[in-house]
Design a protein around this motif. Structure first.
Motif, PDB file in Angstrom:
ATOM      1  N   PRO A 189      25.019  63.873  47.945  1.00  0.00           N
ATOM      2  CA  PRO A 189      25.392  63.484  49.296  1.00  0.00           C
ATOM      3  C   PRO A 189      27.096  63.407  49.337  1.00  0.00           C
ATOM      4  CG  PRO A 189      23.722  61.991  48.472  1.00  0.00           C
ATOM      5  CD  PRO A 189      24.417  62.958  47.242  1.00  0.00           C
ATOM      6  N   GLU A 190      27.432  63.971  50.308  1.00  0.00           N
ATOM      7  CA  GLU A 190      28.857  64.244  50.715  1.00  0.00           C
ATOM      8  C   GLU A 190      29.541  62.681  50.728  1.00  0.00           C
ATOM      9  OE1 GLU A 190      29.030  66.320  54.603  1.00  0.00           O
ATOM     10  OE2 GLU A 190      30.201  67.697  53.347  1.00  0.00           O
ATOM     11  N   PRO A 191      30.839  62.474  50.278  1.00  0.00           N
ATOM     12  CA  PRO A 191      31.373  61.033  50.018  1.00  0.00           C
ATOM     13  C   PRO A 191      31.080  60.143  51.130  1.00  0.00           C
ATOM     14  CG  PRO A 191      33.078  62.980  49.492  1.00  0.00           C
ATOM     15  CD  PRO A 191      31.963  63.611  50.180  1.00  0.00           C
ATOM     16  N   TYR A 192      31.182  60.795  52.575  1.00  0.00           N
ATOM     17  CA  TYR A 192      30.850  59.545  53.378  1.00  0.00           C
ATOM     18  C   TYR A 192      29.205  58.809  53.250  1.00  0.00           C
ATOM     19  CZ  TYR A 192      28.591  63.063  56.341  1.00  0.00           C
ATOM     20  OH  TYR A 192      27.770  64.342  56.792  1.00  0.00           O
ATOM     21  N   HIS A 193      28.512  59.448  52.488  1.00  0.00           N
ATOM     22  CA  HIS A 193      27.182  59.158  52.515  1.00  0.00           C
ATOM     23  C   HIS A 193      27.238  58.031  51.160  1.00  0.00           C
ATOM     24  CE1 HIS A 193      25.210  60.586  55.894  1.00  0.00           C
ATOM     25  NE2 HIS A 193      25.388  61.958  55.216  1.00  0.00           N
ATOM     26  N   ARG A 194      27.893  58.474  50.052  1.00  0.00           N
ATOM     27  CA  ARG A 194      27.639  57.990  48.774  1.00  0.00           C
ATOM     28  C   ARG A 194      28.382  56.648  48.768  1.00  0.00           C
ATOM     29  NH1 ARG A 194      30.777  60.852  45.320  1.00  0.00           N
ATOM     30  NH2 ARG A 194      31.102  62.735  46.727  1.00  0.00           N
ATOM     31  N   ALA A 195      27.796  55.570  47.988  1.00  0.00           N
ATOM     32  CA  ALA A 195      28.140  54.216  47.830  1.00  0.00           C
ATOM     33  C   ALA A 195      29.486  54.418  47.139  1.00  0.00           C
ATOM     34  CB  ALA A 195      27.270  53.635  47.366  1.00  0.00           C
ATOM     35  N   MET A 196      30.448  53.323  47.429  1.00  0.00           N
ATOM     36  CA  MET A 196      31.645  52.850  46.663  1.00  0.00           C
ATOM     37  C   MET A 196      31.470  51.386  46.586  1.00  0.00           C
ATOM     38  SD  MET A 196      34.240  53.864  45.247  1.00  0.00           S
ATOM     39  CE  MET A 196      35.437  55.179  46.296  1.00  0.00           C
ATOM     40  N   VAL A 197      31.044  50.925  45.498  1.00  0.00           N
ATOM     41  CA  VAL A 197      30.895  49.514  44.988  1.00  0.00           C
ATOM     42  C   VAL A 197      32.091  48.804  44.336  1.00  0.00           C
ATOM     43  CG1 VAL A 197      29.748  47.954  43.494  1.00  0.00           C
ATOM     44  CG2 VAL A 197      28.310  49.666  44.174  1.00  0.00           C
ATOM     45  N   HIS A 198      32.349  47.694  44.905  1.00  0.00           N
ATOM     46  CA  HIS A 198      33.626  46.897  44.545  1.00  0.00           C
ATOM     47  C   HIS A 198      33.379  45.636  43.552  1.00  0.00           C
ATOM     48  CE1 HIS A 198      34.798  49.235  47.995  1.00  0.00           C
ATOM     49  NE2 HIS A 198      36.112  49.319  47.480  1.00  0.00           N
ATOM     50  N   ALA A 199      34.148  45.275  42.781  1.00  0.00           N
ATOM     51  CA  ALA A 199      33.850  44.213  41.783  1.00  0.00           C
ATOM     52  C   ALA A 199      35.127  43.538  41.385  1.00  0.00           C
ATOM     53  CB  ALA A 199      32.983  44.670  40.637  1.00  0.00           C
ATOM     54  N   ARG A 200      35.161  42.265  41.265  1.00  0.00           N
ATOM     55  CA  ARG A 200      36.214  41.470  41.068  1.00  0.00           C
ATOM     56  C   ARG A 200      35.996  40.862  39.586  1.00  0.00           C
ATOM     57  NH1 ARG A 200      37.104  36.246  44.447  1.00  0.00           N
ATOM     58  NH2 ARG A 200      35.360  35.646  42.922  1.00  0.00           N
ATOM     59  N   ASP A 201      36.823  41.045  38.844  1.00  0.00           N
ATOM     60  CA  ASP A 201      36.635  40.711  37.348  1.00  0.00           C
ATOM     61  C   ASP A 201      37.334  39.160  37.366  1.00  0.00           C
ATOM     62  OD1 ASP A 201      39.652  40.600  37.069  1.00  0.00           O
ATOM     63  OD2 ASP A 201      39.527  42.565  36.025  1.00  0.00           O
ATOM     64  N   LYS A 202      37.531  38.457  36.116  1.00  0.00           N
ATOM     65  CA  LYS A 202      37.937  37.087  36.124  1.00  0.00           C
ATOM     66  C   LYS A 202      39.378  37.009  36.142  1.00  0.00           C
ATOM     67  CE  LYS A 202      34.014  36.389  33.016  1.00  0.00           C
ATOM     68  NZ  LYS A 202      33.464  36.063  31.917  1.00  0.00           N
ATOM     69  N   ALA A 203      40.149  38.090  35.859  1.00  0.00           N
ATOM     70  CA  ALA A 203      41.486  37.858  36.257  1.00  0.00           C
ATOM     71  C   ALA A 203      41.946  38.231  37.571  1.00  0.00           C
ATOM     72  CB  ALA A 203      42.403  38.981  35.225  1.00  0.00           C
ATOM     73  N   GLY A 204      41.071  38.432  38.607  1.00  0.00           N
ATOM     74  CA  GLY A 204      41.207  38.645  39.988  1.00  0.00           C
ATOM     75  C   GLY A 204      41.665  39.939  40.314  1.00  0.00           C
ATOM     76  N   VAL A 205      41.451  40.933  39.438  1.00  0.00           N
ATOM     77  CA  VAL A 205      41.691  42.450  39.720  1.00  0.00           C
ATOM     78  C   VAL A 205      40.157  43.088  40.338  1.00  0.00           C
ATOM     79  CG1 VAL A 205      42.109  44.727  38.916  1.00  0.00           C
ATOM     80  CG2 VAL A 205      43.191  42.663  37.902  1.00  0.00           C
ATOM     81  N   LEU A 206      40.655  43.613  41.720  1.00  0.00           N
ATOM     82  CA  LEU A 206      39.385  44.300  42.094  1.00  0.00           C
ATOM     83  C   LEU A 206      39.374  45.625  41.894  1.00  0.00           C
ATOM     84  CD1 LEU A 206      37.118  43.789  44.514  1.00  0.00           C
ATOM     85  CD2 LEU A 206      38.769  44.882  46.019  1.00  0.00           C
ATOM     86  N   TRP A 207      38.014  46.132  41.513  1.00  0.00           N
ATOM     87  CA  TRP A 207      37.856  47.447  40.962  1.00  0.00           C
ATOM     88  C   TRP A 207      36.783  47.973  41.902  1.00  0.00           C
ATOM     89  CZ3 TRP A 207      40.384  49.223  36.595  1.00  0.00           C
ATOM     90  CH2 TRP A 207      40.960  48.038  35.833  1.00  0.00           C
TER      91      TRP A 207
END
Length: 438
Positions: A189-207
């Motif tokens: 699927p093109e990028p506007y359909h594909r998921a982007m999952v976000h996750a915050r680590d224990k140091a407070g950095v968002l990935w």
């Protein structure tokens, strides 16, 4: 077989955009022999071959693919000849944007645009209404080769489309014909359909993790968004975030202030500078985005709905005043969004689904007082999960509704495709390094 219309021969039909180089097809060939009339007298026989049989065309964010047609003509056929491919496609009412892009090469020459034209049953007594692709004309020879490159992102084309290949001489008489086919299959699927999952680590950095739609390797390598996200006690998407940088977040800080992160349409820097929505949000024990809107549960178990003032982000007020949905939501120890619906888990681990009343994802009337259909039991065992959230599409099987992911106590990540009722699929491990999955 009836003649292709004049627009096919002169290639004055809609011209498709030129697409980049493709992978050549190498596979066993099937030869089809057909009879046609040449420029001389009598009946002549020509051979039509589509190398490798039907061309498999991935639909989505894919490079173009190539098929080769080989035409063998009798010596009596001379002068200018043209080749046309009649193949069922969506009709004119669907719009020309639904047609795949196509470029053609004759006898190893430079690629050039091919033209699509509408061929009706009135113009061909052996053909139902459909589109015809005009390949460039050339001079007759005993053997001719045509390379056709095809690419498309139109999911409505999926399926095998069997057609007919016709070569005609200058007078319009068919000198060779035979079957040809394009098999459109789900691609990436093109990028506007594909998921982007976000996750915050224990140091407070968002990935962020961009989905690949490949179950063997579901995510690309993670990329860092930034630090400081430990300031928030709750973070939720208002709608699924996608690989093209769409999707908005809200986050509540320790003082109870809610902040709005609008998307940038730039996946490298997905969010604009945060905007303050307002204080007092520590009154809520759960905050969940749903279809661009927000629902929040207070300490008394009352669920409140905050309707977006403008789903397209033009109003800085962000939400309208809250509206009471109903009480009794303290029966749940988790309220979140999964596969385009609000879900809630009770103390015994049973998950309940609250599906939206509206059918349209955007632009629908949002009834804040009664946004959901009656709850439906999904099943038990959901106490195994420490995080549950919705995503955009994670597979090649587009549903236009999105998917969902859940992390268990061992840090394994599971995919629920299209519905909470789906059989789960493991897509990762080691996710216990994160304090929030969004």
């Amino acid at each position: 077989m009836a003649q292709l219309r004049a627009a096919l021969v002169t290639a004055t039909a809609l011209v498709c955009a030129v697409v980049p180089a493709a992978v050549a097809v190498a596979a066993p060939t099937t030869t089809v022999t057909a009879t046609g009339t040449g420029t001389g007298t009598g009946t002549e026989t020509g051979k039509v071959v589509q190398e490798g049989g039907p061309l498999v065309v991935p639909v989505g964010d894919e490079a173009p693919v190539t098929t080769r047609f080989t035409i063998t003509l009798p010596a009596s056929v001379t002068g200018r000849v043209t080749l046309g491919l009649l193949v069922p496609m969506p009709g004119p009412s669907a719009g020309d944007d639904n047609l795949p892009s196509a470029t053609c090469s004759v006898n190893g020459g430079a690629y050039q645009s091919c033209g699509w034209g509408w061929e009706s049953a009135e113009q061909s007594d052996s053909w139902n209404d459909g589109y015809a692709l005009s390949l460039p004309p050339t001079e007759a020879a005993r053997t001719l080769t045509y390379d056709l490159r095809i690419a498309t992102n139109r999911w409505g084309l999926i399926g095998e489309r069997a057609g007919t290949l016709e070569m005609k001489d200058a007078s319009g008489r068919v000198v060779a014909s035979g079957p040809a086919a394009l098999d459109f299959v789900p691609g990436t699927p093109e990028p506007y359909h594909r998921a982007m999952v976000h996750a915050r680590d224990k140091a407070g950095v968002l990935w962020q993790y961009e989905a690949t739609s490949d179950p063997a390797k579901p995510f690309k390598a993670r990329t860092r968004i930034g630090g400081g996200w430990n300031a928030y006690t709750a973070i939720t998407k208002l709608e699924p975030t996608s690989a093209n940088g769409t999707g908005n977040l809200v986050a509540r800080d320790k003082a109870g202030v809610l902040w709005y992160y609008e998307n940038t349409l730039n996946p490298a820097r997905p969010f604009k500078t945060r905007v303050r929505i307002g204080g007092g949000w520590n009154a809520y024990t759960s905050i969940t985005g749903t279809r661009g809107h927000l629902v929040a549960r207070d300490r008394d178990g009352v669920l409140w709905a905050y309707e977006r003032t403008d789903l397209y982000g033009n109003d800085r007020a962000v939400f309208k005043p809250r509206v009471r949905v109903g009480g009794g939501w303290n029966a749940y120890n988790l309220v979140t969004n999964l596969a385009d619906r609000v879900v809630a888990r009770d103390a015994s681990g049973v998950l309940w689904s609250y599906e939206h009343k509206g059918n349209n994802w955007y632009g629908e009337e949002f009834d804040a007082k009664a946004p959901f259909k009656p709850r439906v039991r999904v099943g038990g065992g959901w106490n195994a999960y420490t995080a549950v959230t919705e995503t955009a599409e994670m597979t090649k099987q587009l549903t236009w509704r999105g998917d969902g992911i859940a992390r268990d106590r061992d840090g394994r990540l599971w995919l629920y495709h299209a519905t909470p009722h789906a059989a789960r699929t493991q897509i990762g491990w080691g996710w216990n390094i994160y304090t929030a999955i969004i």
